[in-house]
Design an enzyme around this catalytic site. Sequence first.
Site, PDB file in Angstrom:
ATOM      1  N   GLU A 108       0.830  -1.193   0.000  1.00 30.19           N
ATOM      2  CA  GLU A 108       0.000   0.000   0.000  1.00 30.19           C
ATOM      3  C   GLU A 108       0.864   1.242   0.000  1.00 30.19           C
ATOM      4  OE1 GLU A 108      -4.233  -1.186   1.979  1.00 30.19           O
ATOM      5  OE2 GLU A 108      -2.652  -0.564   3.348  1.00 30.19           O
ATOM      6  N   CYS A 138       3.427   8.534   1.169  1.00 30.01           N
ATOM      7  CA  CYS A 138       4.081   7.565   2.053  1.00 30.01           C
ATOM      8  C   CYS A 138       4.276   6.280   1.261  1.00 30.01           C
ATOM      9  CB  CYS A 138       3.215   7.327   3.276  1.00 30.01           C
ATOM     10  SG  CYS A 138       3.784   5.982   4.332  1.00 30.01           S
ATOM     11  N   CYS A 145       7.962  -6.987   6.891  1.00 32.68           N
ATOM     12  CA  CYS A 145       9.075  -6.367   7.623  1.00 32.68           C
ATOM     13  C   CYS A 145       9.623  -7.369   8.633  1.00 32.68           C
ATOM     14  CB  CYS A 145       8.609  -5.099   8.343  1.00 32.68           C
ATOM     15  SG  CYS A 145       9.931  -4.213   9.213  1.00 32.68           S
ATOM     16  N   CYS A 149       8.446  -4.952  15.390  1.00 35.23           N
ATOM     17  CA  CYS A 149       8.047  -4.036  16.467  1.00 35.23           C
ATOM     18  C   CYS A 149       6.707  -4.495  17.029  1.00 35.23           C
ATOM     19  CB  CYS A 149       7.951  -2.606  15.944  1.00 35.23           C
ATOM     20  SG  CYS A 149       9.540  -1.948  15.365  1.00 35.23           S
ATOM     21  N   CYS A 152       3.347  -2.974  15.802  1.00 34.24           N
ATOM     22  CA  CYS A 152       3.208  -2.814  14.364  1.00 34.24           C
ATOM     23  C   CYS A 152       2.659  -4.074  13.712  1.00 34.24           C
ATOM     24  CB  CYS A 152       4.569  -2.464  13.774  1.00 34.24           C
ATOM     25  SG  CYS A 152       4.594  -2.416  11.994  1.00 34.24           S
ATOM     26  N   CYS A 367      -2.209   6.005  11.392  1.00 29.01           N
ATOM     27  CA  CYS A 367      -1.073   5.402  12.046  1.00 29.01           C
ATOM     28  C   CYS A 367      -1.379   4.042  12.566  1.00 29.01           C
ATOM     29  CB  CYS A 367      -0.706   6.245  13.220  1.00 29.01           C
ATOM     30  SG  CYS A 367       0.764   5.724  13.962  1.00 29.01           S
TER      31      CYS A 367
END
Length: 411
Positions: A108, A138, A145, A149, A152, A367
């Site tokens: 995205e 962005c 990933c 984290c 996340c 976020c």
Amino acid sequence: MSKPHAGRRSEATRSSVYETDLLRTYLEEWGRNPSHVATVQALVRKRQPKHTNELGWLKDEPGLPKNAMEKIAERFVAVSSHVVRQRVSADGSTVKLLVQLHDGMQVETVILRYEPQKGKNAVTPDRRRNGAPRSTLCVSSQVGCQMACKFCATGKMGIKGNLTQGEILEQLYHASQITEIRNVVFMGMGEPLNNYCNVVSASKLMMSRKVFNIRRLTISTVGIPTKIKMLSRDLPGCHLALSLHAPSQEKRLEIVPSAKAFPLHKLMDAVHQYLQYARHRSIFVEYILLSGVNDSIEEARNLGILLHDIQVTVNLIPYNPAFPTGEDTFAAPSASSIVAFQKCLREEFGIRTTVRQEMGQDIDGACGQLANKEVKDIEDLPCGMSSISEKKTSLVGILAAIGRTLNFSAR
């Protein structure tokens, strides 16, 4: 530059013209001037017919070798990816694009339209900013990933593969078909410095006046010391955003597992070295606020002590739910706790501190959802700094959110 590590992905049958090295190699093999690369890429961005991905029209462009352009049309396409879904927030401030890559994987990318007059400050909420509206993109650098984290959603996915230089640039190409993009932030899916070579080469083309002419480019990282040091040399024109999230090694280990491999003292040494050589003598620090975890006044003071000797803007990011109900162990602090944290940094330590303005929550573009959070624009920050807060991006039907929250805030 060292090769990035990630899952191996198949190559496209016909590559995008934004795969610069490949396009240059072919032109050289055909005995043509490689300077035509930038010309072709700029023409495709500005004049590619919307109804086709083919490049046959290039052979008729004046100043370009017809034979070479015919060969390019056989081996290349304008872009190797396509937009499969577009969602717009109710207020029109955020547009989220789901981009499908040539091998079926999806990422995205989010367009954030910023109107300065709507910007707010947590401490002085009646204050408004001046300036013209602008759009920031962005972008994602990886599928998934590996940094994991705790807050996340993308980290839960693991790493599926790196995006190529062309696939990174194609996100900007697709967004540019919707609106003019002024700024780019690497705050979507993935850890940019784990795909170092492709991120750097794509960034250079983004900032090229001839091709994309992006005014401000910011790379956000959870912190890989060796790559941060390299960045000031390899990409002096970019801005650095550090996803810090905790002021001590012990606290950081609780929410950022990669801190075990990249301890805080080494990370801060790398930041100091970066600031010695970078064109921009300040950095942006992203700090996600998690209720009862890292949002106390004591943590704020420890953060102030850690950052007191560097030129920095801190962007506070109130946590946005990133996981299904019942599975989320984190929560956002109260408004009073956020304001107290900001006041401590600003008044006791004189640190420029912003709080993210939420955008796109209704389309999971904020976020931690990628689909939400705020943005205050980079251009409102001093020294050409960008203010960014992590933004997570959702994958259709697969992810609830993409892992890094994005937002920019002004003071």
